[in-house]
Design an enzyme around this catalytic site. Structure first.
Site, PDB file in Angstrom:
ATOM      1  N   HIS A 165       0.828  -1.224   0.000  1.00  0.00           N
ATOM      2  CA  HIS A 165       0.000   0.000   0.000  1.00  0.00           C
ATOM      3  C   HIS A 165       0.854   1.262   0.000  1.00  0.00           C
ATOM      4  O   HIS A 165       0.406   2.321   0.437  1.00  0.00           O
ATOM      5  CB  HIS A 165      -0.947   0.038   1.201  1.00  0.00           C
ATOM      6  CG  HIS A 165      -1.657  -1.250   1.483  1.00  0.00           C
ATOM      7  ND1 HIS A 165      -2.916  -1.541   0.991  1.00  0.00           N
ATOM      8  CD2 HIS A 165      -1.266  -2.358   2.172  1.00  0.00           C
ATOM      9  CE1 HIS A 165      -3.273  -2.747   1.388  1.00  0.00           C
ATOM     10  NE2 HIS A 165      -2.285  -3.272   2.098  1.00  0.00           N
ATOM     11  N   SER A 286      14.510  22.283 -15.520  1.00  0.00           N
ATOM     12  CA  SER A 286      13.337  23.112 -15.759  1.00  0.00           C
ATOM     13  C   SER A 286      13.810  24.463 -16.286  1.00  0.00           C
ATOM     14  O   SER A 286      14.854  24.969 -15.871  1.00  0.00           O
ATOM     15  CB  SER A 286      12.561  23.306 -14.447  1.00  0.00           C
ATOM     16  OG  SER A 286      11.794  24.489 -14.511  1.00  0.00           O
ATOM     17  N   LYS A 292      15.679  22.231 -10.366  1.00  0.00           N
ATOM     18  CA  LYS A 292      14.991  20.996 -10.736  1.00  0.00           C
ATOM     19  C   LYS A 292      15.854  20.013 -11.514  1.00  0.00           C
ATOM     20  O   LYS A 292      16.685  20.384 -12.325  1.00  0.00           O
ATOM     21  CB  LYS A 292      13.773  21.339 -11.602  1.00  0.00           C
ATOM     22  CG  LYS A 292      12.710  22.089 -10.835  1.00  0.00           C
ATOM     23  CD  LYS A 292      11.809  21.159 -10.066  1.00  0.00           C
ATOM     24  CE  LYS A 292      10.760  20.638 -11.018  1.00  0.00           C
ATOM     25  NZ  LYS A 292       9.766  19.843 -10.323  1.00  0.00           N
ATOM     26  N   ASN A 294      14.396  16.696 -13.283  1.00  0.00           N
ATOM     27  CA  ASN A 294      13.155  15.941 -13.463  1.00  0.00           C
ATOM     28  C   ASN A 294      13.408  14.557 -14.067  1.00  0.00           C
ATOM     29  O   ASN A 294      14.222  14.427 -14.981  1.00  0.00           O
ATOM     30  CB  ASN A 294      12.193  16.716 -14.361  1.00  0.00           C
ATOM     31  CG  ASN A 294      11.728  18.012 -13.720  1.00  0.00           C
ATOM     32  OD1 ASN A 294      11.578  18.079 -12.491  1.00  0.00           O
ATOM     33  ND2 ASN A 294      11.529  19.039 -14.519  1.00  0.00           N
ATOM     34  N   GLU A 299       9.259   9.090 -16.370  1.00  0.00           N
ATOM     35  CA  GLU A 299       7.847   9.454 -16.577  1.00  0.00           C
ATOM     36  C   GLU A 299       7.356   8.966 -17.940  1.00  0.00           C
ATOM     37  O   GLU A 299       6.244   8.443 -18.074  1.00  0.00           O
ATOM     38  CB  GLU A 299       7.665  10.959 -16.462  1.00  0.00           C
ATOM     39  CG  GLU A 299       7.916  11.483 -15.050  1.00  0.00           C
ATOM     40  CD  GLU A 299       8.074  12.998 -15.045  1.00  0.00           C
ATOM     41  OE1 GLU A 299       7.062  13.692 -15.100  1.00  0.00           O
ATOM     42  OE2 GLU A 299       9.228  13.481 -15.002  1.00  0.00           O
ATOM     43  N   GLN A 331      -5.384  -4.838 -43.227  1.00  0.00           N
ATOM     44  CA  GLN A 331      -4.284  -3.930 -43.561  1.00  0.00           C
ATOM     45  C   GLN A 331      -4.015  -2.955 -42.406  1.00  0.00           C
ATOM     46  O   GLN A 331      -2.945  -2.358 -42.334  1.00  0.00           O
ATOM     47  CB  GLN A 331      -4.631  -3.163 -44.847  1.00  0.00           C
ATOM     48  CG  GLN A 331      -3.565  -2.194 -45.305  1.00  0.00           C
ATOM     49  CD  GLN A 331      -3.805  -1.728 -46.726  1.00  0.00           C
ATOM     50  OE1 GLN A 331      -3.572  -2.466 -47.674  1.00  0.00           O
ATOM     51  NE2 GLN A 331      -4.304  -0.511 -46.884  1.00  0.00           N
ATOM     52  N   LYS A 334      -0.700  -3.179 -39.466  1.00  0.00           N
ATOM     53  CA  LYS A 334       0.734  -2.868 -39.482  1.00  0.00           C
ATOM     54  C   LYS A 334       1.136  -1.659 -38.671  1.00  0.00           C
ATOM     55  O   LYS A 334       2.092  -1.707 -37.887  1.00  0.00           O
ATOM     56  CB  LYS A 334       1.203  -2.722 -40.925  1.00  0.00           C
ATOM     57  CG  LYS A 334       1.269  -4.061 -41.625  1.00  0.00           C
ATOM     58  CD  LYS A 334       1.411  -3.909 -43.115  1.00  0.00           C
ATOM     59  CE  LYS A 334       0.748  -5.054 -43.825  1.00  0.00           C
ATOM     60  NZ  LYS A 334      -0.735  -5.060 -43.685  1.00  0.00           N
TER      61      LYS A 334
HETATM   62  N1  ARG Z   1      -1.713  -4.291 -48.453  1.00  0.00           N
HETATM   63  C1  ARG Z   1      -2.475  -5.448 -48.147  1.00  0.00           C
HETATM   64  C2  ARG Z   1      -2.487  -5.680 -46.634  1.00  0.00           C
HETATM   65  O1  ARG Z   1      -1.691  -5.132 -45.977  1.00  0.00           O
HETATM   66  C3  ARG Z   1      -1.904  -6.636 -48.805  1.00  0.00           C
HETATM   67  C4  ARG Z   1      -2.885  -7.706 -49.079  1.00  0.00           C
HETATM   68  C5  ARG Z   1      -3.836  -7.261 -50.109  1.00  0.00           C
HETATM   69  N2  ARG Z   1      -4.692  -8.309 -50.532  1.00  0.00           N
HETATM   70  C6  ARG Z   1      -5.751  -8.039 -51.259  1.00  0.00           C
HETATM   71  N3  ARG Z   1      -6.463  -9.066 -51.604  1.00  0.00           N
HETATM   72  N4  ARG Z   1      -6.099  -6.833 -51.583  1.00  0.00           N
HETATM   73  O2  ARG Z   1      -3.311  -6.376 -46.117  1.00  0.00           O
END
Ligand code: ARG
Length: 467
Positions: A165, A286, A292, A294, A299, A331, A334
């Protein structure tokens, strides 16, 4: 943008059945090249393995395969020199590279996509990329574990307060506290190792979703790309993103651990605690308050989980309820994974630097360890051991003594024997032996306990494991 902001020509890679090109906004929402160009090396590796396999199987000629292989290598260096003409009209890294290949080598380039689809292509590219990130995380975690271990080894017997605690609980050792993080990070590391093992199957050759009628050799491409085996179900191969979710989940847990130590550093480096001194290299000043220093890095490390967990939730939300197999929703995987991985690697490096550079204030730690009645449990245990009191009763007697010390504005060892005997007449002078913090930690000899000997044994175990 007006409705005639169209490209007049249909996509050269798939536009056979299209009379006109996409609206400019369609190009903008559809294109992933702005971010998936990060997959160029994986895309080229996948294509080279595929082309070599096609030739070995007699599906394309050796001379075409040779032209493709050389063309791809030329494109690789073109990209690395920053001279590749990335084009949003060509949507993604896969079409950009393939179109460029055909531009460079002609007819043979058009044969590369035989028995393959962008669906299995992106699946293999992304797996290769995430696999590399697992390796990077494992490496970063090992370095951080070593930094914590060095702290633990130096301060195996330095006493400090242990908290529950955030209230003083019992004295512990610095080394024990540092090793707690080594344990957490070891589990983090094993999560990346686990995830890596599971994702190490090759989806290439699943084609669009159903496999292909060409006599491809999926075992060969799997082997060429360092996978343990090909995936066993083509539908699953093109629609699975749980390898990315596992990476994100492991990253989130790891970042959560980092945020906890970051918070401790923020508290410990404050003027009120002064448990540690952070080096100038990991702090900032600061612009208005000259005194200071920091703990900005700490953080920020405390905050980074927000981003990583955000990416995790985002990808779970994208994947939830998607019918098999591939949908363009995917898509959206990513950018989340890229950002989370970059954030995690930076966080691991920053934490490693900070832990390596920080200095514990041993005297402050020790003084703090002795305050706040931290040896009350030792006193209760002594009453059980020496006087045979049941623990509940010993707990009550000790509580009365704590209240007495609080009333006298002193700590438990400052009470006189006479004071104590007014609460329980059986208390003897050897009670004072257990009230000191050094004795207290020395007595916590149970396996995994905070006693310096236990800590040293764990330091030795980890030194061996991290060699
Ligand atoms: N740029 C697409 C992705 O990242 C690649 C796959 C695309 N496939 C498709 N059937 N359009 O998912």
């Amino acid at each position: 943008m007006t409705a005639d902001a169209n490209s007049k020509t249909a996509n050269t890679m798939w536009g056979g059945r299209f009379a006109e090109g996409p609206h400019a906004i369609m190009t903008a929402i559809n294109a992933s090249i702005g971010f998936d160009q990060r997959l160029y090396a994986q895309d080229i590796a996948g294509s080279r393995a595929h082309a070599a396999m096609l030739a070995a199987q007699g599906i394309i000629t050796d001379s075409d395969a040779k032209a493709i292989g050389e063309g791809l290598l030329a494109i690789l260096s073109e990209i690395e020199r920053g001279e590749f003409p990335f084009t949003p009209a060509l949507e993604d890294i896969h079409l950009n590279i393939e179109a460029r290949l055909t531009e460079r080598i002609g007819e043979a380039g058009k044969r590369l996509h035989t028995g393959r689809s962008r669906n299995d292509q992106v699946a293999v590219d992304f797996r290769l990329w995430v696999r590399d990130q697992c390796d990077a995380a494992i490496q970063g975690l090992t370095a951080l574990m070593q930094a914590f271990l060095a702290q633990a080894s130096a301060g195996a017997d330095w006493v400090m307060p242990g908290f529950t605690h955030l209230q003083t609980a019992q004295p512990v050792t610095w080394g024990h506290h540092m090793l707690a993080y080594v344990e957490m990070l070891a589990r983090d590391r094993s999560r990346f190792e686990d995830a890596r093992k599971r994702m190490n199957e090759c989806p290439l050759g699943a084609a669009a979703l159903a496999g292909t009628s060409f006599p491809i050799d999926r075992h060969a491409t799997a082997k060429a790309l360092g996978f343990d085996r090909p995936t066993a179900n083509s539908l699953d191969s093109v629609s699975d993103r749980d390898f990315a979710l596992e990476f994100l989940s492991a990253s989130s847990i790891c970042a959560m651990h980092l945020s906890r130590f970051a918070e401790e550093l923020v508290i410990w480096s404050s003027a009120q605690f002064r448990f540690v001194r952070l080096s100038d290299r990991w702090t900032t000043g600061s612009s208005i308050m000259p005194q200071k220093k920091n703990p900005d890095a700490a953080e920020l490390l405390r905050a980074k989980l927000g981003r990583i967990l955000g990416a995790t939730v985002a990808l779970f939300t994208v994947m939830k309820g998607l019918a098999l197999t591939y949908s363009k929703d995917m898509q959206e995987d990513k950018e989340q994974v890229f950002d989370a991985a970059d954030t995690l690697m930076l966080a691991l490096a920053a934490m490693t630097g900070m832990v390596g550079d920080m200095t514990a204030n041993r005297d402050t730690l020790k003084a703090a360890a002795a305050s706040g009645f931290s040896t009350a449990t030792d006193l209760a245990d002594w009453l059980v051991r020496a006087l045979g009191l049941p623990f509940r009763e010993a707990h009550h007697v000790t509580g009365t003594l704590v209240a007495m010390a609080e009333g006298k504005k002193c700590d438990l060892p400052d009470l006189t024997l006479a004071d104590m005997q007014t609460v329980h007449p059986g208390i003897r002078v050897d009670v004072f032996d257990v009230l000191g913090v050094e004795n207290s930690v020395r007595s916590r000899m149970s396996y995994g306990g905070t006693a310096p000997d236990q800590v040293r044994a764990q330091v030795a175990r980890w030194s061996d494991l991290l060699k």
